[in-house]
Design an enzyme around this catalytic site. Structure first.
Site, PDB file in Angstrom:
ATOM      1  N   ALA A  77      -1.521  -1.869 -37.919  1.00  0.00           N
ATOM      2  CA  ALA A  77      -2.781  -1.406 -37.332  1.00  0.00           C
ATOM      3  C   ALA A  77      -2.658  -1.459 -35.810  1.00  0.00           C
ATOM      4  O   ALA A  77      -1.835  -2.211 -35.271  1.00  0.00           O
ATOM      5  CB  ALA A  77      -3.925  -2.283 -37.805  1.00  0.00           C
ATOM      6  N   GLU A 104       1.320  -2.903 -45.737  1.00  0.00           N
ATOM      7  CA  GLU A 104       0.215  -3.001 -46.710  1.00  0.00           C
ATOM      8  C   GLU A 104      -0.086  -1.629 -47.328  1.00  0.00           C
ATOM      9  O   GLU A 104      -0.327  -1.530 -48.532  1.00  0.00           O
ATOM     10  CB  GLU A 104      -1.022  -3.596 -46.034  1.00  0.00           C
ATOM     11  CG  GLU A 104      -0.808  -5.069 -45.689  1.00  0.00           C
ATOM     12  CD  GLU A 104      -1.974  -5.682 -44.940  1.00  0.00           C
ATOM     13  OE1 GLU A 104      -2.320  -5.174 -43.855  1.00  0.00           O
ATOM     14  OE2 GLU A 104      -2.542  -6.667 -45.431  1.00  0.00           O
TER      15      GLU A 104
HETATM   16  N1  DAK Z   1      -0.374  -1.270 -32.148  1.00  0.00           N
HETATM   17  C1  DAK Z   1      -0.455  -0.598 -31.009  1.00  0.00           C
HETATM   18  N2  DAK Z   1       0.635  -0.165 -30.340  1.00  0.00           N
HETATM   19  C2  DAK Z   1       1.840  -0.423 -30.884  1.00  0.00           C
HETATM   20  C3  DAK Z   1       1.987  -1.131 -32.104  1.00  0.00           C
HETATM   21  C4  DAK Z   1       0.785  -1.560 -32.775  1.00  0.00           C
HETATM   22  N3  DAK Z   1       0.811  -2.197 -33.933  1.00  0.00           N
HETATM   23  N4  DAK Z   1       3.305  -1.268 -32.369  1.00  0.00           N
HETATM   24  C5  DAK Z   1       3.951  -0.629 -31.365  1.00  0.00           C
HETATM   25  N5  DAK Z   1       3.073  -0.133 -30.474  1.00  0.00           N
HETATM   26  C6  DAK Z   1       3.349   0.612 -29.259  1.00  0.00           C
HETATM   27  C7  DAK Z   1       3.900  -0.326 -28.181  1.00  0.00           C
HETATM   28  O1  DAK Z   1       2.831  -0.974 -27.506  1.00  0.00           O
HETATM   29  C8  DAK Z   1       4.637   0.671 -27.279  1.00  0.00           C
HETATM   30  O2  DAK Z   1       3.681   1.349 -26.506  1.00  0.00           O
HETATM   31  P1  DAK Z   1       3.890   1.513 -24.881  1.00  0.00           P
HETATM   32  O3  DAK Z   1       4.106   0.139 -24.364  1.00  0.00           O
HETATM   33  O4  DAK Z   1       5.135   2.377 -24.783  1.00  0.00           O
HETATM   34  O5  DAK Z   1       2.640   2.181 -24.432  1.00  0.00           O
HETATM   35  C9  DAK Z   1       5.198   1.671 -28.292  1.00  0.00           C
HETATM   36  O6  DAK Z   1       4.424   1.533 -29.481  1.00  0.00           O
HETATM   37  C10 DAK Z   1       6.670   1.405 -28.651  1.00  0.00           C
HETATM   38  O7  DAK Z   1       6.760   0.055 -29.049  1.00  0.00           O
HETATM   39  P2  DAK Z   1       7.851  -0.950 -28.434  1.00  0.00           P
HETATM   40  O8  DAK Z   1       8.181  -0.599 -27.013  1.00  0.00           O
HETATM   41  O9  DAK Z   1       7.361  -2.332 -28.698  1.00  0.00           O
HETATM   42  O10 DAK Z   1       9.125  -0.589 -29.350  1.00  0.00           O
HETATM   43  P3  DAK Z   1      10.315  -1.529 -29.791  1.00  0.00           P
HETATM   44  O11 DAK Z   1      11.289  -0.627 -30.488  1.00  0.00           O
HETATM   45  O12 DAK Z   1      10.790  -2.382 -28.646  1.00  0.00           O
HETATM   46  O13 DAK Z   1       9.679  -2.542 -30.852  1.00  0.00           O
HETATM   47  C11 DAK Z   1       8.298  -3.124 -32.804  1.00  0.00           C
HETATM   48  C12 DAK Z   1       9.199  -2.049 -32.091  1.00  0.00           C
HETATM   49  C13 DAK Z   1       7.700  -2.427 -34.043  1.00  0.00           C
HETATM   50  C14 DAK Z   1       9.163  -4.297 -33.242  1.00  0.00           C
HETATM   51  C15 DAK Z   1       7.209  -3.608 -31.802  1.00  0.00           C
HETATM   52  O14 DAK Z   1       6.528  -2.473 -31.243  1.00  0.00           O
HETATM   53  C16 DAK Z   1       6.167  -4.488 -32.460  1.00  0.00           C
HETATM   54  O15 DAK Z   1       6.416  -5.685 -32.645  1.00  0.00           O
HETATM   55  N6  DAK Z   1       4.983  -3.934 -32.751  1.00  0.00           N
HETATM   56  C17 DAK Z   1       3.854  -4.684 -33.277  1.00  0.00           C
HETATM   57  C18 DAK Z   1       4.045  -4.919 -34.758  1.00  0.00           C
HETATM   58  C19 DAK Z   1       2.876  -5.721 -35.327  1.00  0.00           C
HETATM   59  O16 DAK Z   1       2.568  -6.827 -34.847  1.00  0.00           O
HETATM   60  N7  DAK Z   1       2.237  -5.189 -36.346  1.00  0.00           N
HETATM   61  C20 DAK Z   1       1.066  -5.818 -36.984  1.00  0.00           C
HETATM   62  C21 DAK Z   1      -0.205  -5.311 -36.345  1.00  0.00           C
HETATM   63  S1  DAK Z   1      -1.680  -6.133 -37.008  1.00  0.00           S
HETATM   64  C22 DAK Z   1      -7.724  -4.465 -41.488  1.00  0.00           C
HETATM   65  C23 DAK Z   1      -6.699  -4.717 -42.372  1.00  0.00           C
HETATM   66  C24 DAK Z   1      -5.400  -4.833 -41.925  1.00  0.00           C
HETATM   67  C25 DAK Z   1      -5.095  -4.714 -40.570  1.00  0.00           C
HETATM   68  C26 DAK Z   1      -6.129  -4.440 -39.681  1.00  0.00           C
HETATM   69  C27 DAK Z   1      -7.437  -4.310 -40.142  1.00  0.00           C
HETATM   70  N8  DAK Z   1      -9.080  -4.365 -41.953  1.00  0.00           N
HETATM   71  C28 DAK Z   1      -9.351  -4.676 -43.331  1.00  0.00           C
HETATM   72  C29 DAK Z   1     -10.116  -3.919 -41.078  1.00  0.00           C
HETATM   73  C30 DAK Z   1      -3.695  -4.846 -40.141  1.00  0.00           C
HETATM   74  C31 DAK Z   1      -3.341  -5.521 -39.016  1.00  0.00           C
HETATM   75  C32 DAK Z   1      -1.986  -5.286 -38.435  1.00  0.00           C
HETATM   76  O17 DAK Z   1      -1.185  -4.505 -38.905  1.00  0.00           O
END
Ligand code: DAK
Length: 257
Positions: free
Chosen positions: A65, A111
């Protein structure tokens, strides 16, 4: 219908949906989720379609997300934003869903893949629930579905210590159906979906429903409890710190409050 964050195509009897937010690694913002569910429901109601495939890009199925959208949300904001139960509508789709996964498949991305009925992965796929790095937990069934598919030991490592699974591990632990070279993962998924799409529609629908029932009998309650815990974490300082640290590209400093 034209969309801003997804692309849709029809391949014989299969409806294909591609996430299309490449600069954010297909992170799910609210409009993307709404478009995904709308496209799935349209294909589900289209009698010429027998199955659907959901995919991203070779680099990322989806990185979860959108953290930038959630960072400042309160627990009440999160609860109210989900009042349409958008994630639950994916579970209501009657026709088979196949996820074609390559690259990052994280958080909400994993998910959504697990809400599908089968997962075909490229050799480069990486599966994880990194929410712990953000000071939260999975919020859309991740804790429950992972525990049931890969077992408690691996699920625990993934959820509370950010273990990421390679495609080969995900296959070995039972999370996915098969691993194929990156050049063919989408073709394989479309072929499988077309095979299923040509089968007796009512029996396929019933088979899907029954297998899911065996898998999900206690899932509903678990998902509701999980979501409550997830929303609650948005009242913590650690959630703000974890998400801000990600956006500011620094390590978080946890306070435990
Ligand atoms: N959100 C927003 N932007 C993201 C993102 C994310 N999850 N993942 C990557 N990006 C963006 C980065 O900020 C970057 O943007 P700029 O800085 O260039 O503007 C761009 O994508 C490229 O990412 P990286 O530069 O970080 O690329 P790398 O290859 O170095 O790394 C990575 C790739 C996938 C390992 C890294 O980006 C990363 O760790 N991303 C975050 C992964 C993460 O933590 N995912 C979990 C998110 S929380 C709900 C139910 C469920 C959820 C929500 C609500 N409800 C029932 C309402 C779920 C929650 C989640 O998923």
């Amino acid at each position: 219908m034209s969309y801003s964050f997804i692309l849709t195509e029809i391949h014989d009897r299969v409806g294909l949906i591609r996430f299309n937010r490449p600069k954010a690694l297909n992170a799910f913002n609210r409009p993307l989720m709404e478009e995904l569910v709308q496209a799935l429901e349209d294909f589900d109601n289209n009698a010429s379609i027998g199955a659907m495939v959901i995919t991203g890009s070779d680099r990322a199925f989806a990185a979860g997300a959108d953290i930038k959208e959630m960072v400042e949300a309160s627990a009440v904001d999160m609860l109210l934003a989900d009042n349409l139960g958008i994630w639950d509508r994916i579970r209501g789709i009657k026709k088979p869903l196949i996820a074609a996964v390559s690259g990052w498949c994280l958080g909400g991305g994993n998910e959504v893949a697990m809400m599908c009925d089968m997962i075909i992965a490229s050799e480069t796929a990486k599966f994880g629930q990194p929410e712990i790095n953000l000071g939260v937990i999975p919020g859309s069934g991740g804790t429950q579905r992972l525990a049931k598919s890969v077992g408690k030991a691996i699920a625990m490592e993934m959820v509370i210590n950010n273990r990421t699974l390679s495609a080969e591990e995900a296959y070995r632990f039972g999370l996915i159906n098969r691993v194929v070279p990156v050049e063919v993962y989408l073709d394989e998924a479309l072929k499988l979906a077309n095979e299923i799409g040509a089968r007796a529609p009512l029996a396929v629908r019933s088979g899907k429903e029954m297998v899911n029932q065996a898998f999900e009998t206690f899932l509903k309650e678990g998902v509701v409890d999980e979501r409550r815990a997830f929303y609650f974490l948005f009242s913590s300082d650690d959630q703000k710190e974890g998400m801000r640290a990600f956006i500011e590209k620094r390590d978080p400093e946890w306070k435990g409050k």
